[in-house]
Design a protein around this motif. Sequence first.
Motif, PDB file in Angstrom:
ATOM      1  N   HIS A 131      -6.390 -12.351  -7.362  1.00 50.31           N
ATOM      2  CA  HIS A 131      -5.206 -11.621  -6.636  1.00 50.31           C
ATOM      3  C   HIS A 131      -3.928 -11.440  -7.416  1.00 50.31           C
ATOM      4  O   HIS A 131      -3.903 -11.779  -8.486  1.00 50.31           O
ATOM      5  CB  HIS A 131      -5.069 -12.554  -5.179  1.00 50.31           C
ATOM      6  N   TRP A 181       4.011  -0.309  -3.349  1.00 45.84           N
ATOM      7  CA  TRP A 181       3.634  -0.341  -4.853  1.00 45.84           C
ATOM      8  C   TRP A 181       2.737   0.480  -5.163  1.00 45.84           C
ATOM      9  O   TRP A 181       2.858   1.228  -6.228  1.00 45.84           O
ATOM     10  CB  TRP A 181       2.989  -1.982  -4.794  1.00 45.84           C
ATOM     11  N   ALA A 188      -9.848  -1.363 -10.944  1.00 43.94           N
ATOM     12  CA  ALA A 188      -9.213  -0.955 -12.305  1.00 43.94           C
ATOM     13  C   ALA A 188      -9.148   0.562 -12.501  1.00 43.94           C
ATOM     14  O   ALA A 188     -10.303   0.558 -13.180  1.00 43.94           O
ATOM     15  CB  ALA A 188      -9.242  -2.027 -13.262  1.00 43.94           C
ATOM     16  N   ILE A 243       0.837  -1.400   0.030  1.00 49.12           N
ATOM     17  CA  ILE A 243       0.035  -0.085  -0.015  1.00 49.12           C
ATOM     18  C   ILE A 243       0.752   1.510  -0.042  1.00 49.12           C
ATOM     19  O   ILE A 243       0.748   2.093  -1.000  1.00 49.12           O
ATOM     20  CB  ILE A 243      -1.004  -0.206   1.190  1.00 49.12           C
TER      21      ILE A 243
END
Length: 513
Positions: free
Chosen positions: A369, A314, A402, A311
């Motif tokens: 995942h 990345w 997304a 978190i």
Amino acid sequence: ASTLRLILGDQLNAQHSWFDQPDPEVVYVLMEVRSETDYVLHHAQKILAIFAAMRAFGEHLRESGHRVRYIRLDDPSNRQSLVDNLDALAAHYQAGCIQWQSPDEWRVDQALRQWGEAWAHAHQGATAVVDSEHFLTARNELPRLFEGRKQWLMEHFYRQMRRRFELLLDADGKPEGGQWNFDHDNRKRWPGNPPEPRDWRQPHDHGALWEMLQAQGVRSFGDPQATQLRWPLDRSEALQHLDHFITTVLPHFGDYEDAMSSKAQRLFHSLLSFALNVKMLHPLEVVRRAEEAYREGRAPLAAVEGFIRQIIGWREYVRGIYWSQMPGYEERNALAHRLPLPAWFWTGQTRMNCLRHAIGQSLETAHAHHIQRLMVIGNFALLAGLDPKELHHWYLGIYIDAFEWVELPNTLGMSQWADGGIIATKPYVSSAAYIGRMSDYCQGCAYDPKQKTSSDACPFNALYWDFFLRHQSTFGNNPRMGMAYQQIRKMQAEDVQALQQRAADLRSQLDTL
Ligand code: FAD
Ligand code: DLZ
Ligand code: SF4
């Protein structure tokens, strides 16, 4: 004159300072528009969840005393684009000022800026762009953080974030446990135990919303689950999800972070990406809760460190990459890969068990995942040489979480090496051996993971070696890939030829695999 404040579908942040005080002069605007539903073919659950969450957010603002104008998709006055609706609303409310929060997508950022300039000029009005008060780093901060460095390594960025936010540091400011990264502890295969957490999430019935979308002709794919949508739709639900994750799932997150199984879907992942990306949750509150679980002895350090890295590391890092590379990033295709996506990307109907499972699950739940996205679907796409832009559109459409700022660098950069290695120092590719090690997919697959060139050989194997052969001029001198080229040099010429023949056969009939 009144002020209009636009709230986009991924800006549902009830904690934003905009909402500190109701102001009768301020009208908050949310809109369901075809320009946003149609820029890519979306998974049905993504459209449903965003609309349902936007509606809930509009209601929440109204109940808190704010003025809200909510334009539904089938509202007769809807002009179906963000800026066309703004034009009409500005006139209707005789607005003197129009404000919006920094959009996270370059396309929307540009469209609003250009529209805003023209509108302010034509109407002697004022526009203002304010921070979304969500991210931990500024949009354009990355180049400065990496000044003077050849490689923009995530690990370097991550350590700066750990220090900046004083996360998992000991009393001397050193990393908790004596090291920054516990990844090597986080690569276990899942033996079926502990059991995958039961899906306890409350289903929501959005049958009426689904009927409206269909009546309006909005195209989508995947299972809508319109009567049992399980994504969190407001902040209080998102907080419940966070609670559940921290107390019952996080302790196992690390061990099985990279594991996959045909008997499980989310395993021990958090499923928090949707709530985070539409800004119902703040990244810092999520990671502080995880740190607290470690400090109170409720979760091991390797799990907590691994989770926090995703978190503050990345997530922020890929956002910085996105803004440093846009516009034009989506056009990059460093390996000149051009094959179209096989038809089974839209149906899951392939005999390759790993892909059938990963894609089937994505179609069913709008989620897969990280390792399924990277080492099954992305890996296959890279080995086969699929067009990275087409693949980018598929990932952007299918996953509930997304949004281009996070999806594009992950797909095009991390997974497809199409940016020439900005994010990934070497391509994420593997043969069947890796998938067999991290999952049970190969048991019960129509293909044999041990074979390379026979007609029932696992397609990953020949494609893997063929990838290195095809791209020798790009990777042959990369020291991190020396092992593969050493092995190739030891192969007999006829074996190399057989691999290449098998790979060519596979690549010519991807639809039938
Ligand atoms: P967990 O495994 O529980 O991780 C916790 C959180 O860390 C996630 O919610 C997410 O916010 C963050 N995170 C983890 N990995 C990454 C990463 N690589 N980049 C950014 N944030 C990360 N993530 C998205 O949010 N949106 C995307 O569109 C997206 N597309 C991806 C495409 C590809 C090809 C790959 C390889 C990864 C992609 N990811 C994307 C990253 C990651 O797979 C998802 O964030 C994760 O699977 C979401 O599920 P979760 O919340 O259960 O994650
Ligand atoms: C993804 C999405 C969809 C499907 N629909 C809308 C919409 O109708 N209205 C809206 O404001 N936002 C929507 N979104 C999210 C936007 O695409 C998102 O705000 C942009 O990608 C900016 O990051
Ligand atoms: Fe996937 Fe190959 Fe294993 Fe089948 S044998 S599950 S195609 S890696």
